[in-house]
Write an enzyme that holds these catalytic residues in place. Structure first.
Site, PDB file in Angstrom:
ATOM      1  N   CYS A   1       2.424   2.137 -18.233  1.00 38.34           N
ATOM      2  CA  CYS A   1       1.575   0.990 -18.592  1.00 38.34           C
ATOM      3  C   CYS A   1       0.279   0.909 -17.805  1.00 38.34           C
ATOM      4  O   CYS A   1      -0.794   1.138 -18.354  1.00 38.34           O
ATOM      5  CB  CYS A   1       2.360  -0.303 -18.427  1.00 38.34           C
ATOM      6  SG  CYS A   1       3.729  -0.415 -19.572  1.00 38.34           S
TER       7      CYS A   1
ATOM      8  N   ALA B   1       0.850  -1.189   0.000  1.00 38.95           N
ATOM      9  CA  ALA B   1       0.000   0.000   0.000  1.00 38.95           C
ATOM     10  C   ALA B   1       0.884   1.237   0.000  1.00 38.95           C
ATOM     11  O   ALA B   1       2.013   1.208   0.474  1.00 38.95           O
ATOM     12  CB  ALA B   1      -0.892  -0.011   1.231  1.00 38.95           C
TER      13      ALA B   1
HETATM   14  C1  UDX Z   1       3.921  -3.181 -15.429  1.00 39.65           C
HETATM   15  C2  UDX Z   1       3.717  -4.691 -15.353  1.00 39.65           C
HETATM   16  O1  UDX Z   1       4.188  -5.176 -14.103  1.00 39.65           O
HETATM   17  C3  UDX Z   1       4.465  -5.360 -16.498  1.00 39.65           C
HETATM   18  O2  UDX Z   1       4.241  -6.759 -16.466  1.00 39.65           O
HETATM   19  C4  UDX Z   1       3.975  -4.772 -17.798  1.00 39.65           C
HETATM   20  O3  UDX Z   1       4.701  -5.329 -18.877  1.00 39.65           O
HETATM   21  C5  UDX Z   1       4.128  -3.265 -17.806  1.00 39.65           C
HETATM   22  O4  UDX Z   1       3.478  -2.696 -16.676  1.00 39.65           O
HETATM   23  P1  UDX Z   1       5.892  -1.513 -14.770  1.00 39.65           P
HETATM   24  O5  UDX Z   1       5.061  -0.410 -15.334  1.00 39.65           O
HETATM   25  O6  UDX Z   1       7.347  -1.550 -15.096  1.00 39.65           O
HETATM   26  O7  UDX Z   1       5.299  -2.919 -15.232  1.00 39.65           O
HETATM   27  O8  UDX Z   1       5.761  -1.411 -13.198  1.00 39.65           O
HETATM   28  P2  UDX Z   1       5.287  -2.337 -11.978  1.00 39.65           P
HETATM   29  O9  UDX Z   1       6.457  -2.934 -11.343  1.00 39.65           O
HETATM   30  O10 UDX Z   1       4.177  -3.212 -12.380  1.00 39.65           O
HETATM   31  O11 UDX Z   1       4.734  -1.189 -10.996  1.00 39.65           O
HETATM   32  C6  UDX Z   1       3.667  -0.350 -11.413  1.00 39.65           C
HETATM   33  C7  UDX Z   1       3.336   0.670 -10.376  1.00 39.65           C
HETATM   34  O12 UDX Z   1       2.685   0.054  -9.269  1.00 39.65           O
HETATM   35  C8  UDX Z   1       4.517   1.431  -9.778  1.00 39.65           C
HETATM   36  O13 UDX Z   1       4.152   2.798  -9.702  1.00 39.65           O
HETATM   37  C9  UDX Z   1       4.689   0.826  -8.405  1.00 39.65           C
HETATM   38  O14 UDX Z   1       5.240   1.736  -7.507  1.00 39.65           O
HETATM   39  C10 UDX Z   1       3.262   0.474  -8.051  1.00 39.65           C
HETATM   40  N1  UDX Z   1       3.136  -0.622  -7.074  1.00 39.65           N
HETATM   41  C11 UDX Z   1       3.602  -1.862  -7.376  1.00 39.65           C
HETATM   42  C12 UDX Z   1       2.500  -0.394  -5.861  1.00 39.65           C
HETATM   43  O15 UDX Z   1       2.054   0.724  -5.576  1.00 39.65           O
HETATM   44  N2  UDX Z   1       2.377  -1.439  -4.976  1.00 39.65           N
HETATM   45  C13 UDX Z   1       2.825  -2.673  -5.247  1.00 39.65           C
HETATM   46  O16 UDX Z   1       2.672  -3.553  -4.396  1.00 39.65           O
HETATM   47  C14 UDX Z   1       3.465  -2.903  -6.474  1.00 39.65           C
END
Ligand code: UDX
Length: 437
Positions: A264, A256
């Protein structure tokens, strides 16, 4: 195999380098001359751990080159389309201009038997439409859809060792040919028993958007619980640990905090809703609108928290913002929650001084009037509140005692639930976080 990759952004550049690393002969094409010049000189145009080393190695083998000349794709057997599909201005839908343009640019250089492989994230139905376009302009060429699941920050690893391969191919012989070409390209991963799913276009397209919708939903679920925790004095990080022990739920993607951003997740769930609307199944995805709203509410809540610790008024208050990238190990600030919060605080009249280990330049391009400094210590100088908004390792390791001498008021807002509250409190700080007492 001889491969071309059209589009050399976060996805395409890493794919081109990764494929060369796997032994293929690769030409990367992009319309951006400065990007191509950088790549040819062995410099990555963006921050991605491991990419510069791999790029230099691959260039040295002579198997990798980059150009702005699309005719250089001639002679390649497989052509990957890895251009962006950003959110369309004034709409939730995806902007397919670049995908269409890439396919049109490729068409005159294709030979019978060539395979065009879409990697970009597109609305379901796009591949079928593009397949007709490819067949009409390049008879004998085949279209396949091979979605990419790489995570920024881990893009090299995800490209070289994907957790699954999905091929969307047409039925019949052409589909078999396309799948066998992709098998050759991914031979190293397949030898390691990487799961491979061969399916139709629509399923392949949907695999990608539904995976991202699921991940976004998981994050918003825990952030919704954070809102409830805030109303009850419960602790969302302990709650996530406890429910995460249930293997059916799992602890990953239950952090959280400020929520999701990047190039993406946000635009993909919006484009998915827009496409569902066109298909008449908008009700099926109406929950994604809540997922988006919960996510954006976390940013407003962070601004409210900052106002609270600043005594009810933000105007004129000096706020240190630590972290601007949408997540650590990236310089990407597209739809970054951190940059959004910084901008909202500025709009409220706060004097924001921000820093990030890698995203200073990318932030400057988007928000030119934001004050940017190289280190957290400089950002924190004289601050009325310190906001940790991207959980870079070096920020997790900040020493509360040392930082305490620099700030004006010892107030820390942990936007990513990545600090140890007891440590900060015992050093005399007011510690506030999202979803934590
Ligand atoms: C994502 C997908 O994971 C990937 O499979 C796809 O190809 C492209 O989109 P990415 O955009 O690189 O990848 O980031 P990701 O690691 O998924 O994190 C996305 C966002 O969610 C970040 O802003 C991260 O900080 C946030 N996040 C992630 C949370 O707030 N909490 C979490 O538990 C995990």
């Amino acid at each position: 195999m001889r491969i071309s990759v059209v589009g050399c952004g976060y996805l395409g550049a890493v794919h081109a380098v990764g494929m060369a690393e796997l032994g293929h002969e690769v030409v990367g094409v992009d319309v951006d001359e400065s990007k191509i010049a950088l790549l040819n000189s062995g410099e990555a145009p963006f921050y991605e751990p491991g990419l510069p080393e791999l790029l230099k190695d691959a260039l040295a083998t002579g198997r990798l080159s980059f150009t702005t000349d699309i005719s250089a794709v001639k002679g390649a057997a497989v052509h990957f389309v890895a251009v962006g599909t950003p959110q369309r201005k004034g709409s939730n839908a995806a902007d397919l201009t670049y995908v269409d343009a890439a396919v049109d640019a490729l068409a005159p250089h294709l030979s019978a038997g060539d395979i065009v492989v879409g990697k970009s994230t597109v609305p379901v139905g796009t591949a079928a439409r593009l397949a007709e376009r490819v067949t009409a302009s390049a008879p004998g060429a085949v279209l396949a859809w091979n979605p990419e699941f790489l995570r920024e920050g881990l893009a090299v690893q995800d490209t070289l060792s994907p957790d699954r391969l999905v091929y969307g191919v047409p039925s019949g012989e052409t589909g078999v040919a396309a799948a066998s070409a992709l098998d050759k390209i991914y031979a190293v991963a397949l030898a390691k028993k990487t799961p491979r799913i061969i399916t139709d276009y629509a399923t392949a397209e949907l695999v990608k958007v539904s995976a991202n919708a699921f991940l976004a939903t998981k994050i918003s679920f825990i952030n919704a619980m954070a809102e409830v925790c805030e109303a009850t004095g419960a602790d969302v990080t302990q709650l996530a640990d406890a429910i995460g022990h249930d293997a059916r739920i799992g602890r990953r993607f239950l952090n959280a905090g400020l929520g999701f951003g990047g190039g993406c997740l946000p635009k993909d769930i919006r484009a998915f809703m827009a496409r569902a609307d066109e298909l008449g199944v908008d009700q099926a995805l109406s929950f994604l609108s809540d997922v988006d709203d919960i996510n954006l509410r976390r940013r407003t809540r962070m601004v409210e928290l900052a106002r609270e610790v600043c005594g009810g008024e933000l105007a004129g208050k000096r706020i240190a913002v630590l972290g601007l990238a949408f997540k650590p190990n990236s310089d990407d600030v597209r739809d970054s929650p951190a940059l959004d919060v910084a901008t909202q605080l500025m709009r409220e009249g706060a004097v924001v001084v921000a820093t990030d280990p890698e995203a200073i330049e990318t932030s400057r391009r988007l928000v030119p009037d934001l004050t940017l400094v190289p280190t957290p210590e400089e950002a924190a100088k004289g601050a009325d509140a310190v906001l940790l908004l991207t959980e870079w390792q070096q920020y997790r390791e900040l020493d509360p005692r040392a930082l305490g001498y620099i700030v004006s008021t010892k107030a820390i807002l942990d936007g990513r639930n990545c600090l140890a509250p007891a440590e900060w409190r015992s050093a005399g700080w007011t510690y506030r976080a999202l979803g934590r007492p």
